[in-house]
Design a protein around this motif. Structure first.
Motif, PDB file in Angstrom:
ATOM      1  N   LYS A  81       0.821  -1.207   0.000  1.00  0.00           N
ATOM      2  CA  LYS A  81       0.000   0.000   0.000  1.00  0.00           C
ATOM      3  C   LYS A  81       0.858   1.260   0.000  1.00  0.00           C
ATOM      4  O   LYS A  81       0.570   2.228  -0.709  1.00  0.00           O
ATOM      5  CB  LYS A  81      -0.947  -0.013   1.204  1.00  0.00           C
ATOM      6  CG  LYS A  81      -2.095  -0.999   1.058  1.00  0.00           C
ATOM      7  CD  LYS A  81      -2.760  -1.316   2.369  1.00  0.00           C
ATOM      8  CE  LYS A  81      -3.495  -0.168   2.958  1.00  0.00           C
ATOM      9  NZ  LYS A  81      -4.271  -0.552   4.157  1.00  0.00           N
ATOM     10  N   GLU A  82       1.929   1.239   0.769  1.00  0.00           N
ATOM     11  CA  GLU A  82       2.840   2.380   0.801  1.00  0.00           C
ATOM     12  C   GLU A  82       3.450   2.615  -0.570  1.00  0.00           C
ATOM     13  O   GLU A  82       3.547   3.758  -1.042  1.00  0.00           O
ATOM     14  CB  GLU A  82       3.943   2.128   1.828  1.00  0.00           C
ATOM     15  CG  GLU A  82       4.936   3.277   1.973  1.00  0.00           C
ATOM     16  CD  GLU A  82       6.008   2.997   3.006  1.00  0.00           C
ATOM     17  OE1 GLU A  82       7.032   3.720   3.000  1.00  0.00           O
ATOM     18  OE2 GLU A  82       5.834   2.057   3.807  1.00  0.00           O
ATOM     19  N   GLU A  83       3.842   1.536  -1.252  1.00  0.00           N
ATOM     20  CA  GLU A  83       4.408   1.650  -2.589  1.00  0.00           C
ATOM     21  C   GLU A  83       3.356   2.150  -3.585  1.00  0.00           C
ATOM     22  O   GLU A  83       3.651   2.935  -4.499  1.00  0.00           O
ATOM     23  CB  GLU A  83       4.956   0.300  -3.047  1.00  0.00           C
ATOM     24  CG  GLU A  83       6.127  -0.214  -2.228  1.00  0.00           C
ATOM     25  CD  GLU A  83       7.351   0.671  -2.364  1.00  0.00           C
ATOM     26  OE1 GLU A  83       7.580   1.203  -3.454  1.00  0.00           O
ATOM     27  OE2 GLU A  83       8.068   0.826  -1.364  1.00  0.00           O
ATOM     28  N   GLU A 107      -0.492  -1.389 -11.885  1.00  0.00           N
ATOM     29  CA  GLU A 107      -1.205  -2.647 -12.090  1.00  0.00           C
ATOM     30  C   GLU A 107      -0.541  -3.785 -11.313  1.00  0.00           C
ATOM     31  O   GLU A 107      -1.231  -4.621 -10.711  1.00  0.00           O
ATOM     32  CB  GLU A 107      -1.246  -2.987 -13.577  1.00  0.00           C
ATOM     33  CG  GLU A 107      -1.991  -4.274 -13.900  1.00  0.00           C
ATOM     34  CD  GLU A 107      -2.015  -4.581 -15.392  1.00  0.00           C
ATOM     35  OE1 GLU A 107      -2.313  -5.731 -15.752  1.00  0.00           O
ATOM     36  OE2 GLU A 107      -1.732  -3.659 -16.182  1.00  0.00           O
ATOM     37  N   SER A 108       0.772  -3.829 -11.290  1.00  0.00           N
ATOM     38  CA  SER A 108       1.491  -4.868 -10.559  1.00  0.00           C
ATOM     39  C   SER A 108       1.213  -4.776  -9.066  1.00  0.00           C
ATOM     40  O   SER A 108       0.987  -5.790  -8.396  1.00  0.00           O
ATOM     41  CB  SER A 108       2.993  -4.756 -10.821  1.00  0.00           C
ATOM     42  OG  SER A 108       3.293  -4.999 -12.170  1.00  0.00           O
ATOM     43  N   LEU A 109       1.211  -3.563  -8.537  1.00  0.00           N
ATOM     44  CA  LEU A 109       0.948  -3.367  -7.113  1.00  0.00           C
ATOM     45  C   LEU A 109      -0.487  -3.743  -6.759  1.00  0.00           C
ATOM     46  O   LEU A 109      -0.747  -4.350  -5.710  1.00  0.00           O
ATOM     47  CB  LEU A 109       1.240  -1.918  -6.730  1.00  0.00           C
ATOM     48  CG  LEU A 109       2.715  -1.525  -6.718  1.00  0.00           C
ATOM     49  CD1 LEU A 109       2.878  -0.009  -6.743  1.00  0.00           C
ATOM     50  CD2 LEU A 109       3.424  -2.132  -5.522  1.00  0.00           C
ATOM     51  N   LEU A 113      -1.796  -6.676  -4.124  1.00  0.00           N
ATOM     52  CA  LEU A 113      -2.799  -6.472  -3.075  1.00  0.00           C
ATOM     53  C   LEU A 113      -3.926  -7.492  -3.196  1.00  0.00           C
ATOM     54  O   LEU A 113      -4.369  -8.071  -2.192  1.00  0.00           O
ATOM     55  CB  LEU A 113      -3.377  -5.058  -3.163  1.00  0.00           C
ATOM     56  CG  LEU A 113      -2.575  -3.913  -2.551  1.00  0.00           C
ATOM     57  CD1 LEU A 113      -3.293  -2.595  -2.773  1.00  0.00           C
ATOM     58  CD2 LEU A 113      -2.347  -4.143  -1.070  1.00  0.00           C
ATOM     59  N   GLU A 114      -4.402  -7.706  -4.414  1.00  0.00           N
ATOM     60  CA  GLU A 114      -5.514  -8.625  -4.616  1.00  0.00           C
ATOM     61  C   GLU A 114      -5.158 -10.044  -4.173  1.00  0.00           C
ATOM     62  O   GLU A 114      -6.019 -10.791  -3.698  1.00  0.00           O
ATOM     63  CB  GLU A 114      -5.954  -8.604  -6.080  1.00  0.00           C
ATOM     64  CG  GLU A 114      -6.623  -7.293  -6.473  1.00  0.00           C
ATOM     65  CD  GLU A 114      -6.900  -7.180  -7.955  1.00  0.00           C
ATOM     66  OE1 GLU A 114      -7.882  -6.516  -8.325  1.00  0.00           O
ATOM     67  OE2 GLU A 114      -6.137  -7.753  -8.764  1.00  0.00           O
ATOM     68  N   PHE A 243     -10.295  -6.256  -3.377  1.00  0.00           N
ATOM     69  CA  PHE A 243      -9.502  -6.048  -2.160  1.00  0.00           C
ATOM     70  C   PHE A 243     -10.266  -5.100  -1.256  1.00  0.00           C
ATOM     71  O   PHE A 243     -10.805  -4.090  -1.706  1.00  0.00           O
ATOM     72  CB  PHE A 243      -8.124  -5.447  -2.483  1.00  0.00           C
ATOM     73  CG  PHE A 243      -7.295  -5.160  -1.249  1.00  0.00           C
ATOM     74  CD1 PHE A 243      -6.436  -6.128  -0.748  1.00  0.00           C
ATOM     75  CD2 PHE A 243      -7.395  -3.942  -0.582  1.00  0.00           C
ATOM     76  CE1 PHE A 243      -5.685  -5.873   0.408  1.00  0.00           C
ATOM     77  CE2 PHE A 243      -6.656  -3.684   0.565  1.00  0.00           C
ATOM     78  CZ  PHE A 243      -5.798  -4.662   1.054  1.00  0.00           C
ATOM     79  N   LEU A 244     -10.286  -5.422   0.047  1.00  0.00           N
ATOM     80  CA  LEU A 244     -10.982  -4.552   0.996  1.00  0.00           C
ATOM     81  C   LEU A 244     -10.374  -4.725   2.379  1.00  0.00           C
ATOM     82  O   LEU A 244     -10.276  -5.838   2.890  1.00  0.00           O
ATOM     83  CB  LEU A 244     -12.478  -4.905   1.046  1.00  0.00           C
ATOM     84  CG  LEU A 244     -13.322  -4.115   2.053  1.00  0.00           C
ATOM     85  CD1 LEU A 244     -13.423  -2.647   1.634  1.00  0.00           C
ATOM     86  CD2 LEU A 244     -14.722  -4.724   2.183  1.00  0.00           C
ATOM     87  N   ASP A 245      -9.928  -3.591   2.954  1.00  0.00           N
ATOM     88  CA  ASP A 245      -9.564  -3.598   4.367  1.00  0.00           C
ATOM     89  C   ASP A 245     -10.149  -2.340   4.997  1.00  0.00           C
ATOM     90  O   ASP A 245     -11.070  -1.734   4.436  1.00  0.00           O
ATOM     91  CB  ASP A 245      -8.055  -3.739   4.574  1.00  0.00           C
ATOM     92  CG  ASP A 245      -7.239  -2.548   4.069  1.00  0.00           C
ATOM     93  OD1 ASP A 245      -7.848  -1.519   3.676  1.00  0.00           O
ATOM     94  OD2 ASP A 245      -6.009  -2.646   4.051  1.00  0.00           O
TER      95      ASP A 245
END
Length: 265
Positions: A81-83, A107-109, A113-114, A243-245
């Motif tokens: 997330k920081e990146e 897209e890679s990041l 996450l996903e 993705f969900l937090d």
């Protein structure tokens, strides 16, 4: 040792997926599929993630050794997330286009996450979805004649794009804020009201209900381009939450567009 294999879409089976440069030094346990169909696995501490042809990513199960689990966990959700936040700086949410290398990095990041989604069945935890979210990235773009017609090249500036989700009412309100130079309309906004219903454990179907532009002066400017505004920003259709937090949401619509939203007040 057991592992869970995540197979990417067939259209990307032999495509190049880049690992963001800032994560290249992270330790991990991954397997790569070369064009001969052979799997090469690496778990050595000195292994560096590089730009390669990636066919499958191996996620360690609970049966993995403590050393392998530690290597896997070193690339944390917080780090990704920081990146991602760093990669999104200076691109104005991607609304007016993004260079291909920057888009690939983002897209890679997002895919990383996903793969680490802490809420795989988000519609079963609606309390995590409700509230206000701010769009920080989308692959939907306003380019060429569309940008010109909407005045977004000169006298109209696009402000925050917000999503207000009312779980109790089954409603969403999408708010696009505008600033029109010379008219002092700092609080001008375009609102789209829609309803939603659960369609699966990770997706909802969104139905358009109405739209308004305030104040009236702004409505006069956009009246002839209302159809264009709706064509670009209408959220109607299926929305998959990937993705969900507690403070970040990633989703994809039925057209494959990516949306990254950050919780806000």
């Amino acid at each position: 040792m057991s592992s869970k294999l995540i197979q990417p879409p067939s259209s990307m089976a032999a495509s190049r997926v880049s690992i963001p440069r800032r994560l290249e030094n992270a330790k991990s346990f991954v397997s790569f599929i070369n064009f001969n169909g052979k799997t090469l696995s690496f778990s050595d501490n000195s292994f560096r993630l590089r730009h390669m042809f990636i066919g499958k990513v191996t996620e360690q199960s609970s049966a993995s050794s403590p050393n392998e689990q530690q290597q896997e966990e070193e690339i944390t959700v917080s780090q990704i997330k920081e990146e991602l936040y760093e990669a999104l700086k200076g691109i104005n949410r991607g609304v007016f286009g993004v260079k291909s290398d920057k888009k690939s990095e983002i897209e890679s990041l997002v895919k990383l996450l996903e793969c680490r989604n802490p809420t795989p069945e988000p519609t079963g935890e609606l309390d995590k979805i409700g509230g206000c979210w701010k769009l920080i990235y989308s692959t939907i773009t306003v380019l060429g004649s569309k940008r010109t017609k909407l005045g977004l090249r000169d006298f109209v500036s696009l402000g925050d794009l917000l999503q207000l989700i009312d779980i109790a009412q089954g409603k969403t309100v999408h708010v696009l804020k505008f600033d029109v130079r010379g008219l002092n309309l700092l609080d001008g906004e375009f609102r789209i009201v829609a309803s939603f219903k659960i369609s699966s454990k990770s997706s909802v179907d969104i139905t358009y209900e109405s739209s308004t532009i305030k104040p009236d002066q702004l409505m006069n400017i956009f009246r002839k381009n209302m159809d264009l505004l709706l064509e670009i920003f209408n959220p109607e259709g299926r929305f998959e939450i990937s993705f969900l937090d507690e403070d970040l949401q990633v989703g994809r619509d039925g057209k494959g567009n990516v949306f990254v939203l950050q919780r806000t007040e």
